[in-house]
Design a protein around this motif. Structure first.
Motif, PDB file in Angstrom:
ATOM      1  N   SER A 149     -15.978 -70.040   2.357  1.00 53.87           N
ATOM      2  CA  SER A 149     -15.901 -69.599   3.111  1.00 53.87           C
ATOM      3  C   SER A 149     -14.073 -68.518   3.178  1.00 53.87           C
ATOM      4  CB  SER A 149     -15.846 -70.218   4.531  1.00 53.87           C
ATOM      5  OG  SER A 149     -15.221 -71.475   3.871  1.00 53.87           O
ATOM      6  N   SER A 150     -13.339 -69.259   2.691  1.00 55.44           N
ATOM      7  CA  SER A 150     -11.902 -69.557   3.364  1.00 55.44           C
ATOM      8  C   SER A 150     -11.150 -67.897   3.112  1.00 55.44           C
ATOM      9  CB  SER A 150     -10.810 -70.221   2.855  1.00 55.44           C
ATOM     10  OG  SER A 150     -10.909 -70.168   1.085  1.00 55.44           O
ATOM     11  N   SER A 151     -11.656 -67.403   1.671  1.00 55.19           N
ATOM     12  CA  SER A 151     -12.564 -65.799   1.255  1.00 55.19           C
ATOM     13  C   SER A 151     -12.457 -65.400   2.429  1.00 55.19           C
ATOM     14  CB  SER A 151     -12.279 -65.600  -0.073  1.00 55.19           C
ATOM     15  OG  SER A 151     -14.094 -65.681  -0.232  1.00 55.19           O
ATOM     16  N   TYR A 152     -13.142 -65.214   3.284  1.00 52.31           N
ATOM     17  CA  TYR A 152     -14.026 -64.125   4.610  1.00 52.31           C
ATOM     18  C   TYR A 152     -13.207 -65.004   5.548  1.00 52.31           C
ATOM     19  CZ  TYR A 152     -17.072 -62.755   0.819  1.00 52.31           C
ATOM     20  OH  TYR A 152     -17.764 -62.266  -1.333  1.00 52.31           O
ATOM     21  N   PHE A 153     -12.276 -65.493   5.440  1.00 51.11           N
ATOM     22  CA  PHE A 153     -11.197 -65.741   7.298  1.00 51.11           C
ATOM     23  C   PHE A 153     -10.238 -64.525   7.076  1.00 51.11           C
ATOM     24  CE2 PHE A 153     -12.477 -70.322   8.041  1.00 51.11           C
ATOM     25  CZ  PHE A 153     -13.563 -70.220   7.561  1.00 51.11           C
ATOM     26  N   ASN A 154      -9.776 -64.248   8.614  1.00 48.54           N
ATOM     27  CA  ASN A 154      -8.933 -63.403   8.585  1.00 48.54           C
ATOM     28  C   ASN A 154      -9.260 -62.358   7.753  1.00 48.54           C
ATOM     29  OD1 ASN A 154      -7.490 -65.166  10.447  1.00 48.54           O
ATOM     30  ND2 ASN A 154      -6.680 -66.821   8.465  1.00 48.54           N
ATOM     31  N   LYS A 155     -10.187 -62.197   8.081  1.00 43.86           N
ATOM     32  CA  LYS A 155     -10.015 -60.191   7.279  1.00 43.86           C
ATOM     33  C   LYS A 155     -10.973 -59.237   8.382  1.00 43.86           C
ATOM     34  CE  LYS A 155     -10.008 -61.866   3.391  1.00 43.86           C
ATOM     35  NZ  LYS A 155      -8.966 -61.009   2.596  1.00 43.86           N
ATOM     36  N   PHE A 156     -11.016 -58.277   8.189  1.00 42.83           N
ATOM     37  CA  PHE A 156     -11.329 -57.829   9.149  1.00 42.83           C
ATOM     38  C   PHE A 156     -13.273 -56.421   8.264  1.00 42.83           C
ATOM     39  CE2 PHE A 156      -7.500 -57.679   9.158  1.00 42.83           C
ATOM     40  CZ  PHE A 156      -6.976 -57.538  10.952  1.00 42.83           C
ATOM     41  N   TYR A 157     -13.775 -56.585   9.681  1.00 40.43           N
ATOM     42  CA  TYR A 157     -15.151 -56.013   9.384  1.00 40.43           C
ATOM     43  C   TYR A 157     -15.641 -55.065  10.565  1.00 40.43           C
ATOM     44  CZ  TYR A 157     -15.908 -61.010   7.121  1.00 40.43           C
ATOM     45  OH  TYR A 157     -15.121 -61.701   6.317  1.00 40.43           O
ATOM     46  N   GLU A 158     -16.501 -54.069  10.175  1.00 39.14           N
ATOM     47  CA  GLU A 158     -17.447 -53.214  10.905  1.00 39.14           C
ATOM     48  C   GLU A 158     -18.655 -52.615  10.883  1.00 39.14           C
ATOM     49  OE1 GLU A 158     -15.206 -49.794  11.137  1.00 39.14           O
ATOM     50  OE2 GLU A 158     -13.389 -49.701  11.522  1.00 39.14           O
ATOM     51  N   ILE A 159     -19.177 -53.197  12.035  1.00 44.47           N
ATOM     52  CA  ILE A 159     -20.782 -52.724  12.261  1.00 44.47           C
ATOM     53  C   ILE A 159     -20.954 -51.592  12.365  1.00 44.47           C
ATOM     54  CG2 ILE A 159     -22.879 -53.308  13.122  1.00 44.47           C
ATOM     55  CD1 ILE A 159     -21.141 -55.786  14.082  1.00 44.47           C
ATOM     56  N   GLN A 160     -21.912 -50.492  11.477  1.00 46.42           N
ATOM     57  CA  GLN A 160     -22.428 -48.712  11.122  1.00 46.42           C
ATOM     58  C   GLN A 160     -22.893 -48.841  11.117  1.00 46.42           C
ATOM     59  OE1 GLN A 160     -19.356 -46.478   9.718  1.00 46.42           O
ATOM     60  NE2 GLN A 160     -18.164 -48.208  10.342  1.00 46.42           N
ATOM     61  N   ASN A 161     -24.230 -49.664  12.097  1.00 45.58           N
ATOM     62  CA  ASN A 161     -25.586 -49.289  12.004  1.00 45.58           C
ATOM     63  C   ASN A 161     -25.807 -49.763  13.393  1.00 45.58           C
ATOM     64  OD1 ASN A 161     -27.874 -48.001  12.041  1.00 45.58           O
ATOM     65  ND2 ASN A 161     -27.869 -48.415   9.865  1.00 45.58           N
ATOM     66  N   ASN A 162     -26.753 -49.926  14.320  1.00 48.54           N
ATOM     67  CA  ASN A 162     -27.612 -50.441  15.817  1.00 48.54           C
ATOM     68  C   ASN A 162     -28.225 -51.555  13.985  1.00 48.54           C
ATOM     69  OD1 ASN A 162     -26.272 -49.598  18.000  1.00 48.54           O
ATOM     70  ND2 ASN A 162     -28.260 -47.810  17.580  1.00 48.54           N
ATOM     71  N   ILE A 163     -28.931 -52.363  14.023  1.00 56.36           N
ATOM     72  CA  ILE A 163     -29.465 -53.483  13.555  1.00 56.36           C
ATOM     73  C   ILE A 163     -30.405 -54.792  14.536  1.00 56.36           C
ATOM     74  CG2 ILE A 163     -29.316 -55.570  11.887  1.00 56.36           C
ATOM     75  CD1 ILE A 163     -26.593 -54.485  10.951  1.00 56.36           C
ATOM     76  N   ASP A 164     -31.997 -54.140  14.021  1.00 54.13           N
ATOM     77  CA  ASP A 164     -32.860 -54.977  15.049  1.00 54.13           C
ATOM     78  C   ASP A 164     -33.408 -56.042  13.664  1.00 54.13           C
ATOM     79  OD1 ASP A 164     -35.173 -55.951  15.354  1.00 54.13           O
ATOM     80  OD2 ASP A 164     -36.024 -53.530  15.784  1.00 54.13           O
ATOM     81  N   PHE A 165     -33.634 -57.381  13.921  1.00 53.33           N
ATOM     82  CA  PHE A 165     -33.038 -58.648  13.041  1.00 53.33           C
ATOM     83  C   PHE A 165     -35.402 -58.765  13.305  1.00 53.33           C
ATOM     84  CE2 PHE A 165     -28.633 -59.165  13.837  1.00 53.33           C
ATOM     85  CZ  PHE A 165     -28.718 -58.391  12.149  1.00 53.33           C
ATOM     86  N   ASP A 166     -35.533 -57.904  13.385  1.00 52.07           N
ATOM     87  CA  ASP A 166     -37.149 -57.990  13.624  1.00 52.07           C
ATOM     88  C   ASP A 166     -37.451 -59.075  13.723  1.00 52.07           C
ATOM     89  OD1 ASP A 166     -39.500 -56.909  13.631  1.00 52.07           O
ATOM     90  OD2 ASP A 166     -39.472 -56.884  11.298  1.00 52.07           O
TER      91      ASP A 166
END
Length: 157
Positions: free
Chosen positions: A84-101
């Motif tokens: 998990s440490s390789s995904y800490f302090n990273k930047f993420y962007e959501i590019q869509n509405n997401i319906d988890f159904d």
């Protein structure tokens, strides 16, 4: 001096009305356009988990792109993994509405600390379903959260 006379006031009224209707329609289209594009750019999660992000390297200038439910689920599986440490302090962007159904999303570990930056870009995450209770150690009440522990994190838009 010439005096202009309007011979047909009815036609002039129809022309002004037509112009006014066109102006209102153009402004309405400009105002409503984002609503229509949001509906067109929605995705429904099929329950799968991606094996990587489709784009990005996690840097501020090239964030990881989350465009569907499988990539969102991938983020959470990585956050609870040993790596998990390789995904800490990273930047993420959501590019869509997401319906988890209403699919079960309780495989996430909301007790893990999230440290990073998520920009939702005004998109919506909807219909998440948590079937597993995470009792609060102090109260014993069930608590449900995507992130219960944040450390130097930014979640916006």
């Amino acid at each position: 001096m010439k005096v202009l006379r309007i011979k047909n006031k009815k036609n002039m009224f129809i022309s002004l009305t037509t112009i006014l209707v066109i102006i209102v329609a153009v402004f309405a289209a400009i105002k409503l356009y984002p609503t229509f594009t949001e509906k067109l750019s929605s995705s429904i999660w099929d329950g799968s988990i991606a094996t990587s992000f489709s784009k990005g390297d996690g840097s501020e200038s090239n964030p990881y792109i989350i465009s569907d439910g499988s990539e969102f689920a991938f983020l959470f599986t990585k956050l609870k993994s040993e790596d998990s440490s390789s995904y800490f302090n990273k930047f993420y962007e959501i590019q869509n509405n997401i319906d988890f159904d209403n699919r079960d999303f309780s495989f996430i570990d909301s007790t893990k600390t999230f440290s990073g930056n998520i920009n939702g870009n005004g998109y919506t995450l909807s219909n998440l379903n948590f079937n597993t209770c995470s009792p609060n150690a102090d109260t014993g009440n069930c608590e449900y959260a995507l992130f219960s522990n944040l450390n130097n994190a930014t979640i916006k838009n």
